[in-house]
Design a protein around this motif. Structure first.
Motif, short mmCIF file in Angstrom:
data_model
loop_
_atom_site.label_atom_id
_atom_site.label_comp_id
_atom_site.label_asym_id
_atom_site.label_seq_id
_atom_site.Cartn_x
_atom_site.Cartn_y
_atom_site.Cartn_z
N GLU A 135 6.20 32.46 -90.75
CA GLU A 135 6.64 33.05 -92.02
C GLU A 135 6.61 31.98 -93.11
O GLU A 135 6.56 30.78 -92.82
N LYS A 136 6.59 32.43 -94.35
CA LYS A 136 6.63 31.51 -95.48
C LYS A 136 8.08 31.24 -95.85
O LYS A 136 8.83 32.15 -96.14
N LEU A 137 8.45 29.95 -95.84
CA LEU A 137 9.81 29.56 -96.18
C LEU A 137 10.00 29.41 -97.68
O LEU A 137 11.06 29.68 -98.22
N ASN A 173 1.06 37.31 -93.23
CA ASN A 173 2.45 36.97 -93.51
C ASN A 173 3.31 38.24 -93.51
O ASN A 173 3.21 39.06 -94.42
N PRO A 174 4.19 38.41 -92.51
CA PRO A 174 4.99 39.63 -92.44
C PRO A 174 6.25 39.60 -93.31
O PRO A 174 7.07 40.51 -93.20
N SER A 175 6.40 38.60 -94.14
CA SER A 175 7.62 38.47 -94.94
C SER A 175 7.69 39.57 -96.00
O SER A 175 6.67 39.94 -96.61
N ALA A 176 8.91 40.07 -96.22
CA ALA A 176 9.13 40.96 -97.35
C ALA A 176 8.96 40.15 -98.64
O ALA A 176 9.21 38.96 -98.66
N VAL A 193 20.73 44.51 -103.71
CA VAL A 193 20.66 44.07 -102.32
C VAL A 193 19.19 44.05 -101.89
O VAL A 193 18.53 45.08 -101.86
N ILE A 194 18.70 42.86 -101.55
CA ILE A 194 17.30 42.68 -101.18
C ILE A 194 17.16 42.80 -99.67
O ILE A 194 17.85 42.08 -98.92
N GLY A 195 16.30 43.67 -99.19
CA GLY A 195 16.08 43.85 -97.76
C GLY A 195 15.47 42.61 -97.12
O GLY A 195 14.76 41.83 -97.76
N GLN A 196 15.70 42.45 -95.83
CA GLN A 196 15.20 41.29 -95.12
C GLN A 196 13.79 41.56 -94.58
O GLN A 196 13.27 42.67 -94.65
N ASP A 197 13.19 40.50 -94.01
CA ASP A 197 11.82 40.62 -93.50
C ASP A 197 11.72 41.70 -92.44
O ASP A 197 10.78 42.49 -92.42
N ASP A 198 12.68 41.74 -91.53
CA ASP A 198 12.74 42.78 -90.51
C ASP A 198 13.58 43.92 -91.07
O ASP A 198 14.78 43.77 -91.30
N PHE A 199 12.97 45.06 -91.32
CA PHE A 199 13.69 46.15 -91.97
C PHE A 199 14.81 46.72 -91.10
O PHE A 199 15.67 47.45 -91.58
N LEU A 200 14.81 46.40 -89.79
CA LEU A 200 15.88 46.88 -88.91
C LEU A 200 17.16 46.07 -89.08
O LEU A 200 18.23 46.51 -88.70
N VAL A 201 17.05 44.87 -89.65
CA VAL A 201 18.21 43.99 -89.84
C VAL A 201 18.81 44.27 -91.22
O VAL A 201 18.09 44.25 -92.22
N THR A 202 20.12 44.51 -91.27
CA THR A 202 20.76 44.88 -92.53
C THR A 202 21.70 43.76 -93.00
O THR A 202 22.15 42.94 -92.21
N ARG A 203 21.97 43.75 -94.28
CA ARG A 203 22.89 42.76 -94.86
C ARG A 203 24.33 43.25 -94.84
O ARG A 203 25.26 42.47 -95.03
N CYS A 258 9.19 44.88 -101.54
CA CYS A 258 8.58 45.72 -100.48
C CYS A 258 8.69 45.02 -99.14
O CYS A 258 8.65 43.79 -99.04
N ASN A 259 8.77 45.82 -98.10
CA ASN A 259 8.66 45.29 -96.75
C ASN A 259 7.19 45.19 -96.37
O ASN A 259 6.36 45.99 -96.82
N ASN A 260 6.86 44.20 -95.53
CA ASN A 260 5.46 44.00 -95.12
C ASN A 260 5.37 43.69 -93.63
O ASN A 260 4.57 42.88 -93.19
N MET A 261 6.21 44.35 -92.85
CA MET A 261 6.23 44.13 -91.40
C MET A 261 5.09 44.91 -90.77
O MET A 261 5.27 45.96 -90.14
N PHE A 262 3.87 44.39 -90.97
CA PHE A 262 2.67 45.15 -90.62
C PHE A 262 2.54 45.41 -89.13
O PHE A 262 1.84 46.33 -88.71
N GLN A 263 3.24 44.61 -88.29
CA GLN A 263 3.19 44.88 -86.85
C GLN A 263 3.78 46.25 -86.52
O GLN A 263 3.43 46.84 -85.49
#
Length: 829
Positions: A528-530, A322-325, A229-239, A281-286
């Protein structure tokens, strides 16, 4: 040598597990799991022994039955040895039917598993429940997904009853081999992130870890970092539903561990040569989260040895734009080890991982397999060398035979009117050979129907005879010239697909044919990068002042005062001259498109480098993601505020896609990658067909990669596109039928999800042979029968018998009108 390379390639590319596609039967029903690998704690009679616990089989007295009445306190079990570490995702169970003479079944069961046969662990779901619901009768099979999946070699199914009862079971297990070989990892426990008062605590723990949890340390097990299971760009959002924020990630806070790094140890089933490690890895640097700044990995050749003195070190390039995971690939230099210890250095306040995998091959050297003989001379190499030489000679004989066979069949095909061009003949022979060798590498595998439902396979599934591999039955990266279209390139420089257009149309276009204006690039702001390709990238951006720039009549959605989102295809600085020319060709092609259901080129930035084209982007994203997050409209969905769609909505979407494709067909344009991932959607359910689904990592599993380079959406492609390289409007009609199937399954599964890519290719061979053994997609439960008949017409073997897009559009419109009247809705098609 080519055979070995293909085998190594297969091992390395399969190291990454996707639970959605890892659902193949492991061999209970078809006998690949042998009787001696199925044992039990007890059996009622010899004829109800464990060897009879095979799904859909009626040997013996029809099932495995433990001795006597099963008591609520009993732990009778059926044990299966899978023979190797396996990623287990699904369990199927039945009772004892015995040709209508039995009526015993298990209503519930527990699952225990072991990776070594000694230490057993109890499976539990993501909410902590250990008991799974099984059967309500003795004949129907019940399929249960394991959330989380299990990595194991030994499986025990333990029937559970609340009152004394007689139970019997038949079983099938589904999954795929665990090529990673990882049997445990150790790390500090995940931590909690405390946000502002009034907001929930974000728990970043490894909630499915099956090892020891002691003194804030995890050891001896596997968990969320290997569940696929790959985490999303926003780590607060779950699959997953009904879980807490941050569930998909394991995270640590800088300084909380007494150092500026996180240390993890990885233990493998046997000694391996490691190519690389991939860390998602997550990269939500904000929010103070970044990928690790560096990593240092030490190696241990044996568990009782010391760590080697020289580690492998890798420094990442940090990205504050780029904040994308993303996956970070760490090269490991082909180092040999059975255990690794890696120290990940923080780059910010937090570091979060959702998945770690390894690319490696077995180390089969004598010192690896038998450490006791290290340092001794090896006097037994001569037989091995002789065996290798004999194998090479036999392979050369097979190669020569296949080349001669391909030449013969090519001549036969030409006599019956199928093209076999001289200028492509040698390339076809080589690729035919490569395909044959890939099939030979699987020759030892039993031929079985890779499906949960035998009825879906038309009574069985047979692999084609390797000697029937013709030049037209093999993949090729470029294709011969056909009268209908000139295939410029399937994949554009940014990774998106390129429309196929008549050759003269492309050649006649000049700079003045680009009817869109130059947009100031400083007014594009990255979101974000698509996706990306070999020489370019696709970005999601905000375009400042774009409506005013385009003026009246601009094809932009109602903004409600918000910024306009656009997709920006950008050529990278290292692009070749050929890539640059292809990019300009794509601009010329896109500038000709003007239809309400086709993504439109809005403007360009070509006065200076990097070259950019700016196209529409719809705020609801792509149709695949939109539908997969929804259920069919019902009283229950309304009462619980569950996102839903109606049958009328689905038909409305289908009509719009047919309308857009009708427009492309009128220009003799061939899309070549029509699918729900390439259909964008706005708030009003307006569909626009796009072209950059191929470049997105999210949908990489939808594409078959040819020798690490070109990718093809084989599950959506017509048989003649796969076997003959022939892309026409008729092949787009085939893909439209598959897209309809996706829509009416709400994109809950991939087409032919229970077939491997190779089996999908083999199935197209059945269309070529036309002997009635083709496997078709099953009817979606939500789909009216008349609409499924329309899909089947799209998949007609004979190209001339498939409907046109004009015909499809006219056939679908009455469905929308009828449903709209029934539901009292005013839908506009």
């Amino acid at each position: 040598m080519l055979f070995v390379l293909l085998l190594v390639f297969q091992l390395e590319t399969n190291a990454q597990i996707d639970p959605a596609h890892c659902r193949y039967p492991l061999g209970m029903e078809d006998g690949r799991i042998k009787d001696h690998d199925i044992t039990a704690s007890s059996q009622w009679y010899e004829t109800t022994g464990p060897q009879y616990a095979r799904l859909n089989r009626e040997e013996g007295d029809g099932a495995w039955c433990p001795a006597g009445l099963l008591q609520p306190s009993d732990t009778q079990y059926l044990q299966v040895d899978l023979g190797q570490l396996t990623f287990l995702t699904v369990v199927g169970t039945q009772g004892r039917y015995a040709r209508n003479s039995g009526n015993e079944f298990a209503r519930m069961y527990r699952l225990n598993y072991s990776r070594d046969g000694l230490l057993w662990k109890s499976w539990k779901n993501r909410l902590g429940d250990k008991i799974m619901k099984a059967n309500d009768n003795s004949y129907a099979s019940v399929i249960k997904d394991l959330h989380p999946p299990v990595i194991s070699r030994f499986i025990r199914l333990i029937p559970v009853t609340q009152v004394p009862n007689t139970v019997c079971m038949r079983v099938e297990l589904y999954g795929c081999p665990w090529h990673d070989g990882l049997i445990s990892y150790s790390s500090p426990e995940g931590q909690q992130m405390y946000s502002s008062p009034g907001y929930p605590i974000v728990s970043l723990n490894d909630s499915t870890y099956d090892g020891v949890h002691e003194r804030r340390k995890l050891s001896g097990g596997l968990g969320q970092l290997t569940d696929g299971v790959i985490g999303q760009d926003d780590f607060l959002v779950t699959r997953q539903y009904h879980v807490w924020q941050g569930y998909d990630y394991v995270g640590w806070k800088n300084g909380s561990l007494g150092s500026g790094h996180v240390e993890m140890e990885f233990v493998f089933d046997k000694q391996r040569n490691f190519t690389s490690m991939k860390v998602h890895c997550n990269n939500m640097f904000q929010s103070g989260v970044k990928i690790f700044s560096s990593v240092s990995c030490s190696f241990k050749p044996r568990l009782l040895a010391n760590w080697e003195a020289e580690p492998a070190e890798f420094h990442t390039v940090l990205d504050d734009r780029n904040p994308s995971a993303r996956y970070v690939t760490v090269p490991l230099g082909r180092r040999t080890a059975k255990a690794l210890r890696c120290r990940f250095t923080f780059a910010d306040m937090w570091m979060m991982f959702s998945e770690i995998s390894f690319q490696s091959v077995f180390n089969s050297s004598p010192s690896a397999t038998n450490p006791s003989v290290e340092g001794q001379p090896d006097n037994g190499n001569t037989p091995v060398l002789i065996g290798c030489l004999v194998t090479i000679i036999l392979l050369l004989v097979v190669i020569i035979f296949l080349i001669l066979r391909c030449q013969y069949v090519c001549k036969v095909l030409e006599k019956v009117g199928l093209p076999c061009y001289e200028r492509t003949r040698s390339r076809h022979h080589f690729l035919c050979l490569a395909t044959a060798l890939l099939l030979l590498s699987k020759a030892s595998k039993p031929r079985n129907c890779q499906s949960l439902s035998p009825s879906a396979c038309g009574g069985g599934y047979a692999e084609p005879d390797v000697t029937q591999c013709t030049p037209h039955q093999c993949f090729h990266n470029s294709v011969p010239h056909y009268a209908e279209t000139d295939i410029v390139s399937l994949q554009g420089v940014t990774g998106s697909n390129m429309y196929a257009v008549p050759a003269l149309t492309v050649d006649s276009l000049t700079r003045k044919d680009i009817s869109v204006a130059e947009f100031p690039r400083h007014r594009l702001f990255f979101r974000e990068k698509l996706g990306e390709g070999q020489f370019g990238e696709v970005h999601l951006c905000e375009a400042e002042g774009l409506p005013e720039f385009l003026g009246e009549g601009a094809p932009l959605p109602d903004r409600d005062g918000r910024s306009v989102l656009v997709a920006v295809k950008q050529l990278r600085a290292d692009a070749t001259n050929n890539a640059r020319n292809d990019f300009l060709k794509e601009i010329k092609i896109m500038s000709r498109l003007n239809d309400p259901n086709i993504i439109q080129l809005l403007c360009v930035c070509v006065s200076s480098d990097p070259l950019c084209m700016v196209t529409e982007y719809m705020e609801n994203g792509d149709l695949n993601m939109f539908l997969s997050q929804r259920e069919m409209e019902s009283t229950l969905t309304h009462a619980n505020n569950i996102p839903s769609v109606s049958l009328s909505d689905l038909l409305h979407m289908s009509v719009q896609i047919s309308s857009g494709m009708r427009y492309l067909a009128s220009l003799n344009f061939v899309h070549r990658d029509l699918a729900t991932r390439n259909c964008l959607l706005d708030r009003r359910l307006t569909i626009k067909i796009a072209d950059f689904g191929m470049s997105r990592n999210l949908y990489s599993s939808d594409y078959y990669r040819i020798q690490g380079r070109a990718v093809l959406p084989i599950r959506w492609m017509a048989w003649e596109s796969i076997l003959l390289g022939k892309f026409t409007t008729a092949s787009d009609v085939w893909a439209f039928g598959v897209t309809l199937w996706e829509i009416f399954t709400l994109c809950k599964e991939q087409p032919y999800s229970l077939l491997s890519d190779e089996q999908v290719i083999e199935n197209t061979g059945e269309f070529f042979r036309n002997q009635g053994r083709q496997i078709f997609l099953f009817p979606p439960p939500l789909c009216p029968s008349s609409l499924f008949e329309l899909m089947m017409r799209c998949w007609d073997r004979d190209i001339a018998d498939r409907p046109t897009f004009e015909g499809l559009y006219q056939a679908l419109r009455p469905h929308v009108a009828l449903i709209s009247v029934i539901l009292g809705r005013n839908m506009v098609s």
